[in-house]
Design a protein around this motif. Structure first.
Motif, PDB file in Angstrom:
ATOM      1  N   PHE A   1      54.793  47.520  18.381  1.00 59.90           N
ATOM      2  CA  PHE A   1      54.441  47.237  19.652  1.00 59.90           C
ATOM      3  C   PHE A   1      53.197  48.187  20.175  1.00 59.90           C
ATOM      4  N   HIS A   2      52.816  49.190  19.817  1.00 64.79           N
ATOM      5  CA  HIS A   2      51.768  50.033  20.453  1.00 64.79           C
ATOM      6  C   HIS A   2      50.678  49.086  19.816  1.00 64.79           C
ATOM      7  N   SER A   3      50.412  48.581  18.679  1.00 63.54           N
ATOM      8  CA  SER A   3      49.326  47.742  18.251  1.00 63.54           C
ATOM      9  C   SER A   3      49.256  46.474  19.268  1.00 63.54           C
ATOM     10  N   ALA A   4      50.319  45.857  19.644  1.00 63.55           N
ATOM     11  CA  ALA A   4      50.283  44.587  20.349  1.00 63.55           C
ATOM     12  C   ALA A   4      49.706  44.902  21.730  1.00 63.55           C
ATOM     13  N   CYS A   5      50.035  45.917  22.260  1.00 63.62           N
ATOM     14  CA  CYS A   5      49.171  46.363  23.836  1.00 63.62           C
ATOM     15  C   CYS A   5      47.843  46.996  23.401  1.00 63.62           C
ATOM     16  N   VAL A   6      47.528  47.139  22.491  1.00 64.61           N
ATOM     17  CA  VAL A   6      46.068  47.550  22.219  1.00 64.61           C
ATOM     18  C   VAL A   6      45.172  46.379  21.855  1.00 64.61           C
ATOM     19  N   ILE A   7      45.882  45.261  21.227  1.00 66.01           N
ATOM     20  CA  ILE A   7      44.897  44.260  20.782  1.00 66.01           C
ATOM     21  C   ILE A   7      44.676  43.374  21.979  1.00 66.01           C
ATOM     22  N   ASP A   8      45.944  43.237  22.645  1.00 66.08           N
ATOM     23  CA  ASP A   8      46.129  42.366  23.920  1.00 66.08           C
ATOM     24  C   ASP A   8      44.812  43.026  24.862  1.00 66.08           C
ATOM     25  N   ALA A   9      44.774  44.249  24.921  1.00 67.97           N
ATOM     26  CA  ALA A   9      43.682  45.140  26.080  1.00 67.97           C
ATOM     27  C   ALA A   9      42.014  44.755  25.236  1.00 67.97           C
ATOM     28  N   LEU A  10      42.143  44.734  23.868  1.00 66.32           N
ATOM     29  CA  LEU A  10      40.756  44.391  23.272  1.00 66.32           C
ATOM     30  C   LEU A  10      40.524  43.006  23.492  1.00 66.32           C
ATOM     31  N   ASP A  11      41.267  42.023  23.526  1.00 66.42           N
ATOM     32  CA  ASP A  11      41.138  40.656  23.784  1.00 66.42           C
ATOM     33  C   ASP A  11      40.555  40.386  25.253  1.00 66.42           C
ATOM     34  N   HIS A  12      41.136  41.264  26.103  1.00 65.21           N
ATOM     35  CA  HIS A  12      40.589  41.386  27.649  1.00 65.21           C
ATOM     36  C   HIS A  12      39.262  41.918  27.563  1.00 65.21           C
ATOM     37  N   ILE A  13      38.896  42.838  26.879  1.00 62.99           N
ATOM     38  CA  ILE A  13      37.734  43.590  26.874  1.00 62.99           C
ATOM     39  C   ILE A  13      36.539  42.747  26.394  1.00 62.99           C
ATOM     40  N   HIS A  14      36.901  42.009  25.206  1.00 63.20           N
ATOM     41  CA  HIS A  14      36.190  41.386  24.625  1.00 63.20           C
ATOM     42  C   HIS A  14      35.606  40.118  25.233  1.00 63.20           C
ATOM     43  N   ALA A  15      36.613  39.439  26.023  1.00 63.02           N
ATOM     44  CA  ALA A  15      36.360  38.186  26.980  1.00 63.02           C
ATOM     45  C   ALA A  15      35.429  38.548  27.913  1.00 63.02           C
ATOM     46  N   LYS A  16      35.541  39.802  28.468  1.00 65.52           N
ATOM     47  CA  LYS A  16      34.313  40.232  29.175  1.00 65.52           C
ATOM     48  C   LYS A  16      32.981  40.607  28.649  1.00 65.52           C
ATOM     49  N   ALA A  17      32.772  40.228  27.572  1.00 62.45           N
ATOM     50  CA  ALA A  17      31.410  40.574  26.670  1.00 62.45           C
ATOM     51  C   ALA A  17      31.231  42.100  26.716  1.00 62.45           C
ATOM     52  N   ILE A  18      32.380  42.889  26.467  1.00 64.35           N
ATOM     53  CA  ILE A  18      32.203  44.465  26.538  1.00 64.35           C
ATOM     54  C   ILE A  18      32.776  44.698  25.093  1.00 64.35           C
ATOM     55  N   VAL A  19      31.683  45.578  24.360  1.00 63.34           N
ATOM     56  CA  VAL A  19      32.398  46.206  23.192  1.00 63.34           C
ATOM     57  C   VAL A  19      32.792  47.685  23.544  1.00 63.34           C
ATOM     58  N   TYR A  20      34.011  48.049  23.128  1.00 57.23           N
ATOM     59  CA  TYR A  20      34.550  49.424  23.271  1.00 57.23           C
ATOM     60  C   TYR A  20      33.680  50.390  22.734  1.00 57.23           C
ATOM     61  N   ARG A  21      33.908  50.369  21.447  1.00 55.59           N
ATOM     62  CA  ARG A  21      33.105  51.198  20.361  1.00 55.59           C
ATOM     63  C   ARG A  21      33.734  52.657  20.484  1.00 55.59           C
ATOM     64  N   ASP A  22      35.085  52.917  20.836  1.00 46.43           N
ATOM     65  CA  ASP A  22      35.538  54.431  20.524  1.00 46.43           C
ATOM     66  C   ASP A  22      37.037  54.211  20.599  1.00 46.43           C
TER      67      ASP A  22
END
Length: 722
Positions: A505-526
């Motif tokens: 469950f926690h992983s699903a929330c995180v990967i969905d957020a990363l999908d959104h972040i990367h779609a905006k051409a942003i790399v999170y890095r932390d």
């Protein structure tokens, strides 16, 4: 250090399989030290070849090949480093490195002998062919040991900044050359730069001897070629058996990307030749079919041709086009803000005032409709135009009176530049992030705070990304008014590991957020459990975007938490969005096992952590028994070879499509219609009991510098830390 490498390498496997879970601790964080190739680097640009004997070259090269830091480099890069290393004579009893001093160079010993001392105690020695200081080439960290010459010695030395600049420059030069070549290929012209860079990062190099048959007429094509060196000849062209000679810079075999048709001719190397190749399967995995890429680009051109759409960014249009299908008589919902282009069939749109508009194959419509009906089977692209706007708006900034009305309470967490405090305003609850200006300036991080503000603005609206309400600044402090996510850090929750259902469950929330972040051409890095908070309903939220960056191609800055860095990041190869997906794999492992897969018993032994990462041997502790599916998922995310790694081509969407996530409906997850397996026990909207206690005294160093760098951050307010 060089003298300890054999012993340390034996520790890699032992520690990788250790079942010892670490006690909760604050992990070391590496601040960015920028070495991007567009920055001027006097040390690197002035670096000239230093003459060496053949024996010296052999000793240095052998030492490089034995070092983790250099293990991922191509032979040409190793040779370039050998050429640039400088000689250093060290008299007997001279201290070459002092424990605790900043690390800034790597050394190879040609002659003499050195003692390695930790807290004054001799722990190892290094002599001819040995090396030490390799961690200094990766990041700016204090020296872990002293190095004393016990006899007159000769070393060869390279400093960190020229080394990293050299790697970035040589790697980026190759990437940029391939990118430039790809731009000349007709079927790829018009693709966004980010897509071409993605292709450039996945090509391969192939060499052919004179007389080698590269392509054989009649075979099914599965690869595209760009000729970099040599001469090739196309033979048996058509009925006339014509021949055409191709020189460096030419490309051939592009029909492999567009049609599964037999090769039209033989292609034979007339001389030794080198080609850059891209397989059809890689192309389709990265971008879909070539015809889809061309269709998308055509739609972009049509959208941009309208005067009313000149404020739309072409790359954003390309990225946000949605491909859709309707069966005959199926309907399309009403829209006020969509552009639609039909690529197959006929679509009937009910427009305002009772007007009917038919949109046939090859046609488009730009305007509102109340209903769409497919007269035949229909294929189309649609675009929600506001997703592609060149935004000129910013956060809705509250007035200074809003800030003055905040009642600032206890500390929720601390960081390098400040802290986060609980704040209330009537019934409203916030987390107030305070960043001390002088602390940021002292560590050369002042520009990152404005970048963080802009990135939070770009990402707002996603349920699993922290929401920022407003920003302010005082003379000495920058403030983010953030939502209060009160369930505490995932880090506290996963100590010892959690059940697979909760990890899922926690992983699903995180990967969905990363999908959104990367779609905006942003790399999170932390990404790490400390930067994932749980809200009062049990949903996860990614927070702290201080290291995030808008990204088009590779970047080379080393930053973040060592245990979460990817192999290519450690080895200086540069990285893209994949660095977040690797970190996601580490996070899933830690959620399940209660520790990182690259945990070292000594948290200060960063080099051992890096050796574990580069080895990438993933084993779950004996007392943890994830299902085979879960183990396959984690090991796929943490594959050492980037090209074999889960998500390497399609990114986060392909990870979400893995069978591991089959129990998760991501639409319902995003709508928070799913029931979390864990819900924090909280009593009130201001209950902060799940956060650790911190001393409330805050060192506030006055800022006396130029405020221009903070001028756009937010309205001016008054603030006292007392």
């Amino acid at each position: 250090m060089g003298g300890c490498q054999t012993k340390q390498s034996k520790e890699v496997e032992r520690r990788a399989s250790s079942d010892v879970a670490p006690k909760q601790r604050e992990r070391r964080v590496v601040l960015p030290e920028h070495v991007e190739v567009d920055l001027y680097c006097p040390e690197a640009s002035s670096q000239e070849e230093v003459k060496k004997s053949e024996e010296s070259r052999r000793i240095i090269l052998k030492a490089l090949e034995a070092s983790v830091v250099f293990s991922g480099l191509e032979q040409e890069q190793k040779e370039g480093i050998v050429r640039s290393m400088e000689a250093l004579e060290v008299p007997a009893q001279n201290l070459l490195i002092k424990q605790g001093d900043p690390g800034d160079a790597f050394y190879v010993v040609e002659s003499g002998r050195f003692d390695i001392l930790v807290d004054g105690e001799r722990v190892a020695e290094s002599s001819r062919g040995g090396s030490f200081g390799e961690l200094a080439l990766i990041m700016n960290q204090p020296r872990a040991a002293s190095v004393l010459a016990t006899e007159a010695s000769l070393c060869w030395k390279i400093d960190r900044k020229p080394f990293r600049y050299f790697l970035a420059s040589s790697s980026n030069t190759s990437l940029d050359e391939i990118f430039t070549d790809l731009k000349t290929v007709k079927i790829l012209q018009g693709l966004p730069a980010a897509h071409l860079y993605k292709l450039a990062a996945h090509v391969s190099k192939e060499k052919f001897g004179a007389g080698s048959v590269i392509i054989k007429k009649g075979e099914t094509g599965d690869k595209f070629y760009m000729l970099k060196k040599g001469v090739v000849e196309c033979r048996r062209i058509g009925a006339e058996d014509a021949r055409v000679e191709l020189l460096a810079g030419s490309h051939f075999g592009e029909r492999a990307l567009t049609h599964r048709q037999p090769r039209a001719c033989d292609v034979v190397a007339k001389t030794a030749a080198e080609c850059i190749t891209l397989s059809k399967s890689d192309f389709e995995a990265l971008l879909g079919s070539a015809s889809d890429a061309m269709d998308r680009q055509h739609v972009v051109n049509v959208v941009r041709a309208s005067r009313s759409n000149r404020n739309l960014h072409p790359d954003k249009v390309y990225e946000n086009l949605e491909k859709g299908f309707l069966g005959a008589n199926e309907t399309l919902p009403a829209s006020e803000d969509h552009f639609i282009a039909v690529t197959k069939g006929r679509l009937i749109l009910d427009r305002p005032a009772g007007i009917i508009r038919a949109v046939d194959e090859g046609e488009s419509y730009d305007g509102p409709w109340s209903k769409g009906t497919a007269e035949t089977d229909v294929e189309f692209y649609k675009l929600r135009k506001r997703e592609a706007e060149l935004s000129t708006t910013d956060f809705h900034q509250h007035t200074p009176e809003f800030f003055d009305s905040l009642d600032v309470g206890r500390t929720l967490g601390t960081g390098t530049f400040g802290r986060v405090k609980l704040a209330t305003r009537g019934d409203e609850t916030y987390a107030l992030k305070l960043l001390v200006k002088q602390a940021m300036v002292d560590l050369n991080q002042a520009e990152s705070v404005e970048l963080e503000r802009r990135i939070l603005f770009k990402l707002r609206g996603h349920p699993f990304v922290l929401h920022c309400h407003a920003t302010f600044q005082s003379k000495d402090v920058c403030f983010f008014v953030l939502e209060f996510v009160q369930g505490g850090e995932l880090f506290s929750r996963v100590e010892g590991g959690v059940h697979e259902d909760e990890a899922l469950f926690h992983s699903a929330c995180v990967i969905d957020a990363l999908d959104h972040i990367h779609a905006k051409a942003i790399v999170y890095r932390d990404l790490k459990p400390e930067n994932v908070l749980i809200d009062n309903r049990g949903f996860a939220r990614i927070v702290d975007f201080g290291f995030a960056k808008v990204l088009q191609k590779k970047t080379y800055t080393i930053l973040g938490t060592p245990e979460y860095l990817s192999p290519e990041c450690v080895l200086g190869k540069g990285y893209g969005f994949d660095v977040d997906l690797w970190a996601f794999g580490v996070l899933v492992y830690e959620t399940l096992a209660g520790r990182s897969p690259f945990y070292a018993s000594n948290p200060d032994d960063t080099m051992t952590v890096f050796r574990l990462i580069v080895a990438a041997k993933i084993k779950f502790p004996p007392k943890k028994h994830p299902t085979p599916l879960t183990q396959a998922f984690v090991t796929g995310l943490l594959a050492r070879d980037l090209k074999e790694r889960l998500g390497a081509r399609h990114g986060a969407p392909s990870i979400k499509a893995h069978a591991f996530f089959s129990p998760i409906d991501f639409d319902n997850l995003r709508a928070k219609k799913l029931t979390p397996p864990y819900v924090p026990n909280l009593k009130t909207a201001t209950d902060a009991s799940l956060f650790d206690a911190y001393p409330e005294d805050m060192a506030l160093k006055p800022y006396e510098g130029d405020n221009k760098i903070f001028s756009d951050f937010g309205p001016k307010v008054r603030f006292s830390s007392s």
